[in-house]
Enzyme design. Structure first.
Site, mmCIF file in Angstrom:
data_model
loop_
_atom_site.group_PDB
_atom_site.id
_atom_site.type_symbol
_atom_site.label_atom_id
_atom_site.label_comp_id
_atom_site.label_asym_id
_atom_site.label_seq_id
_atom_site.Cartn_x
_atom_site.Cartn_y
_atom_site.Cartn_z
ATOM 1 N N CYS A 1 10.432 1.645 1.620
ATOM 2 C CA CYS A 1 11.435 0.579 1.810
ATOM 3 C C CYS A 1 12.837 1.151 1.697
ATOM 4 O O CYS A 1 13.734 0.732 2.421
ATOM 5 C CB CYS A 1 11.214 -0.516 0.779
ATOM 6 S SG CYS A 1 11.145 0.107 -0.903
ATOM 7 N N LYS B 1 -2.843 -8.507 -7.095
ATOM 8 C CA LYS B 1 -3.441 -8.625 -5.763
ATOM 9 C C LYS B 1 -2.821 -7.473 -4.974
ATOM 10 O O LYS B 1 -1.655 -7.536 -4.551
ATOM 11 C CB LYS B 1 -3.105 -9.982 -5.120
ATOM 12 C CG LYS B 1 -3.739 -10.180 -3.738
ATOM 13 C CD LYS B 1 -2.862 -9.635 -2.650
ATOM 14 C CE LYS B 1 -3.441 -9.776 -1.267
ATOM 15 N NZ LYS B 1 -4.311 -8.654 -0.873
ATOM 16 N N GLU C 1 10.750 -7.965 -3.675
ATOM 17 C CA GLU C 1 11.238 -6.641 -3.245
ATOM 18 C C GLU C 1 10.768 -6.478 -1.807
ATOM 19 O O GLU C 1 9.596 -6.181 -1.560
ATOM 20 C CB GLU C 1 10.605 -5.538 -4.107
ATOM 21 C CG GLU C 1 10.928 -5.615 -5.576
ATOM 22 C CD GLU C 1 12.329 -5.125 -5.906
ATOM 23 O OE1 GLU C 1 13.080 -4.779 -4.974
ATOM 24 O OE2 GLU C 1 12.663 -5.110 -7.090
ATOM 25 N N TRP D 1 0.802 -1.219 0.000
ATOM 26 C CA TRP D 1 0.000 0.000 0.000
ATOM 27 C C TRP D 1 0.832 1.265 0.000
ATOM 28 O O TRP D 1 0.306 2.353 -0.142
ATOM 29 C CB TRP D 1 -0.872 0.006 1.270
ATOM 30 C CG TRP D 1 -0.054 -0.375 2.475
ATOM 31 C CD1 TRP D 1 0.070 -1.631 3.013
ATOM 32 C CD2 TRP D 1 0.850 0.459 3.203
ATOM 33 N NE1 TRP D 1 0.990 -1.617 4.040
ATOM 34 C CE2 TRP D 1 1.494 -0.343 4.177
ATOM 35 C CE3 TRP D 1 1.188 1.808 3.133
ATOM 36 C CZ2 TRP D 1 2.440 0.151 5.066
ATOM 37 C CZ3 TRP D 1 2.142 2.309 4.016
ATOM 38 C CH2 TRP D 1 2.749 1.479 4.970
ATOM 39 N N GLU E 1 13.831 -3.063 10.936
ATOM 40 C CA GLU E 1 13.328 -2.017 10.053
ATOM 41 C C GLU E 1 12.254 -1.242 10.824
ATOM 42 O O GLU E 1 11.310 -1.841 11.342
ATOM 43 C CB GLU E 1 12.706 -2.638 8.797
ATOM 44 C CG GLU E 1 12.082 -1.594 7.887
ATOM 45 C CD GLU E 1 11.376 -2.180 6.660
ATOM 46 O OE1 GLU E 1 10.753 -3.252 6.757
ATOM 47 O OE2 GLU E 1 11.446 -1.540 5.599
HETATM 48 P P1 NAP Z 1 2.848 -6.988 3.624
HETATM 49 O O1 NAP Z 1 2.023 -7.158 4.835
HETATM 50 O O2 NAP Z 1 3.826 -8.036 3.286
HETATM 51 O O3 NAP Z 1 1.837 -6.748 2.423
HETATM 52 C C1 NAP Z 1 2.272 -6.649 1.092
HETATM 53 C C2 NAP Z 1 1.328 -7.434 0.198
HETATM 54 O O4 NAP Z 1 1.465 -8.816 0.481
HETATM 55 C C3 NAP Z 1 -0.147 -7.106 0.434
HETATM 56 O O5 NAP Z 1 -0.813 -7.178 -0.804
HETATM 57 C C4 NAP Z 1 -0.595 -8.214 1.369
HETATM 58 O O6 NAP Z 1 -1.984 -8.450 1.317
HETATM 59 C C5 NAP Z 1 0.186 -9.376 0.839
HETATM 60 N N1 NAP Z 1 0.439 -10.440 1.793
HETATM 61 C C6 NAP Z 1 0.553 -10.363 3.145
HETATM 62 N N2 NAP Z 1 0.822 -11.575 3.672
HETATM 63 C C7 NAP Z 1 0.875 -12.453 2.641
HETATM 64 C C8 NAP Z 1 1.124 -13.839 2.536
HETATM 65 N N3 NAP Z 1 1.365 -14.595 3.600
HETATM 66 N N4 NAP Z 1 1.109 -14.408 1.305
HETATM 67 C C9 NAP Z 1 0.874 -13.668 0.222
HETATM 68 N N5 NAP Z 1 0.627 -12.343 0.246
HETATM 69 C C10 NAP Z 1 0.641 -11.734 1.443
HETATM 70 O O7 NAP Z 1 3.696 -5.659 3.613
HETATM 71 P P2 NAP Z 1 3.469 -4.371 4.452
HETATM 72 O O8 NAP Z 1 3.975 -4.670 5.810
HETATM 73 O O9 NAP Z 1 2.114 -3.848 4.277
HETATM 74 O O10 NAP Z 1 4.489 -3.419 3.657
HETATM 75 C C11 NAP Z 1 5.618 -2.930 4.211
HETATM 76 C C12 NAP Z 1 6.832 -3.763 3.879
HETATM 77 O O11 NAP Z 1 7.054 -3.761 2.472
HETATM 78 C C13 NAP Z 1 8.073 -3.153 4.475
HETATM 79 O O12 NAP Z 1 8.914 -4.155 4.977
HETATM 80 C C14 NAP Z 1 8.729 -2.472 3.289
HETATM 81 O O13 NAP Z 1 10.099 -2.235 3.426
HETATM 82 C C15 NAP Z 1 8.389 -3.402 2.179
HETATM 83 N N6 NAP Z 1 8.489 -2.726 0.883
HETATM 84 C C16 NAP Z 1 9.494 -3.068 0.050
HETATM 85 C C17 NAP Z 1 9.652 -2.414 -1.179
HETATM 86 C C18 NAP Z 1 10.761 -2.758 -2.130
HETATM 87 O O14 NAP Z 1 10.695 -2.346 -3.284
HETATM 88 N N7 NAP Z 1 11.787 -3.485 -1.724
HETATM 89 C C19 NAP Z 1 8.740 -1.422 -1.522
HETATM 90 C C20 NAP Z 1 7.714 -1.104 -0.635
HETATM 91 C C21 NAP Z 1 7.601 -1.778 0.559
HETATM 92 P P3 NAP Z 1 -2.979 -7.915 2.469
HETATM 93 O O15 NAP Z 1 -2.915 -6.424 2.429
HETATM 94 O O16 NAP Z 1 -4.282 -8.443 2.056
HETATM 95 O O17 NAP Z 1 -2.460 -8.479 3.762
#
Ligand code: NAP
Length: 454
Positions: free
Chosen positions: A262, A154, A228, A130, A359
């Site tokens: 990130c 998704k 990522e 998001w 982080e």
């Molecule tokens: P997240 O919980 O992992 O959510 C990201 C996506 O993955 C959402 O669409 C989420 O769906 C889905 N998801 C969650 N658990 C899952 C599972 N077990 N299997 C499959 N899909 C799953 O991430 P967040 O915590 O919101 O985002 C922050 C993290 O993203 C931070 O660690 C940040 O550093 C990282 N990030 C990395 C980059 C990069 O380019 N390296 C860029 C941006 C963010 P739901 O919303 O339905 O749970």
């Protein structure tokens, strides 16, 4: 909360969405596969025309799309509008360059003719976060569509309107129905989609647990993934640095996107001789930032995206304090309506504490004092992450060492880390693998085929 838009500045539920049923998911998978079978034969010129039209729509309606993002996840509106402009730019970049990136590459061998060609692989699933609701998706979609693949999105459950708006932009731009579809589904349905025989590969931007889970499912099916994931990027400042520029950038690099990026600088590693001045001036700058309604033009920092993120960040800061860290500014949620957290600086964090390894996904900077460049590099490399790194010095020999010795997907000297369509983007270590953007990004989801003619 299921799939819904909840205003993070007020906590108000704006709109809830029903998740797709299994029958609806099946219909979309079938459409994606059916579309791929003819879409793969469209010309670069045709795809380029559609993607350029998408860029025009993004530019023309950037205020509308910006407001959707700000409403759903709280980034300041001016940053949201700039994000839409960047999406238009990545569309134009791949519309203009994909044919060249994917052209056959002749290779001299003992054959009468041998060459490498790049072919689309089919339906690719993108699981997206998001924090940059448009940018993360478009930086996947633009190269995927130009390569002749079709996409399924998704998106994170708190940005459904962004997800639907992106699908609509690509439809209106002229892409065939089914070339890019949003699946309104929860994370619990992702594994089944990855396992489906019509889905050939997947990319995930998000947290480590989500990435590990998706990669495990894809691994069992022998399907390619790009991940990522998170980062705790170092921002190293050495004595010869332009301190004025370094401090100004240290504000943007940590506070961008309300601290939820990130590649935000998260650990400021500063040489002993300039540390006190750096700390004092950074504290003053953080105190001057305006936290408030992200729709207002003079707001620097809006709310965190969800109450859960606010709670997690608060917990991490309290743990840091418990472990011995000292708070220089901020340090607890603002209270009242919305998920507001103030700009915060932590110092004297014990190097062997869990905080030094974590982080912090919000407007919290960690400051570290180091004796010299050796200790700076050692500390920079001491976390499990390896996404980006920013390092400040006027000394060329130091610059060379930093470029080569920091373990990260990118090193920016005398600048903050930023993504650029012309340069590959991605991490090493637990920050993930694979690359997005540039020529490397478009080569991730293609069959790199060797052709040899006697
Ligand atoms: P997240 O919980 O992992 O959510 C990201 C996506 O993955 C959402 O669409 C989420 O769906 C889905 N998801 C969650 N658990 C899952 C599972 N077990 N299997 C499959 N899909 C799953 O991430 P967040 O915590 O919101 O985002 C922050 C993290 O993203 C931070 O660690 C940040 O550093 C990282 N990030 C990395 C980059 C990069 O380019 N390296 C860029 C941006 C963010 P739901 O919303 O339905 O749970």
């Amino acid at each position: 909360m299921g799939i819904a838009t909840v205003n993070p500045a007020t906590g108000e539920l704006i709109k809830a969405f029903e998740a797709l049923t299994d029958v609806e998911i099946e219909r979309k998978l079938a459409l994606a596969q059916h579309t791929f079978e003819h879409y793969r034969h469209t010309s670069f010129a045709q795809r380029s025309q559609w993607l350029t039209a998408a860029a025009q729509i993004l530019d023309a309606e950037k205020e509308t799309f910006g407001k959707i993002m700000t409403l759903e996840m709280g980034k300041p509106l001016k940053a949201a509008i700039a994000e839409v402009e960047k999406c238009a730019a990545v569309c134009r970049f791949y519309a203009d360059r994909a044919a060249e990136f994917l052209a056959d590459v002749p290779v001299q061998t003992d054959a009468s003719k041998s060459f490498v060609c790049y072919q689309p692989i089919g339906v690719v699933l993108a699981v997206m976060p998001w924090n940059y609701p448009f940018w993360q998706v478009l930086r996947f979609a633009a190269p995927a569509l130009m390569a002749g693949n079709v996409g399924l999105l998704k998106h994170a459950s708190n940005v459904p309107q962004s997800a639907l708006a992106i699908e609509d932009v690509l439809q209106r731009a002229g892409f065939p129905e089914g070339a890019f579809q949003t699946l309104l589904i929860g994370a619990d349905k992702v594994a089944a989609v990855v396992e489906d025989h019509r889905v050939k590969a997947a990319t995930l931007t998000g947290s480590e647990p989500a990435g590990a889970s998706l990669a495990a499912t894809a691994g069992k099916q022998i399907k390619k993934v790009v991940l990522e994931l998170g980062g705790s990027d170092p921002f190293i400042v050495l004595p010869s640095a332009d301190l004025e520029a370094a401090i100004a950038t240290a504000v943007t690099a940590r506070m961008i996107n309300n601290g939820q990026s990130c590649i935000a600088a998260k650990r400021f590693i500063v040489a002993d001789t300039i540390y006190d001045e750096f700390e004092q001036r950074l504290v003053a700058k953080y105190q001057a930032l305006k936290v408030g309604d992200p729709m207002l033009p003079d707001t620097d920092i809006g709310p965190l995206a969800t109450p859960g993120i606010l709670k997690d960040l608060d917990q991490q800061v309290q743990t840091a304090i418990h472990q011995g860290a000292r708070v220089l500014v901020g340090g607890k949620p603002l209270g009242g309506r919305g998920n507001f957290y103030p700009p915060t600086i932590l110092t004297e964090i014990p190097l062997d504490s869990s905080t030094a390894q974590d982080e912090l996904f919000g407007p919290v900077a960690m400051l570290f004092r180091v004796a010299d460049i050796d200790t700076a590099i050692q500390l920079a490399n001491s976390t499990p992450f390896g996404l980006g790194a920013s390092a400040w010095t006027a000394d060329e020999a130091e610059q060379t060492r930093l470029m080569h010795e920091i373990d990260a997907g990118s090193v920016f000297i005398n600048s903050m880390v930023k993504s650029d369509p012309r340069l590959p983007f991605g991490g090493t270590k637990r920050s993930g693998f694979g690359r997005e953007l540039s020529i490397q990004g478009i080569h991730e989801f293609v069959n790199i085929k060797t052709v040899w003619v006697k």
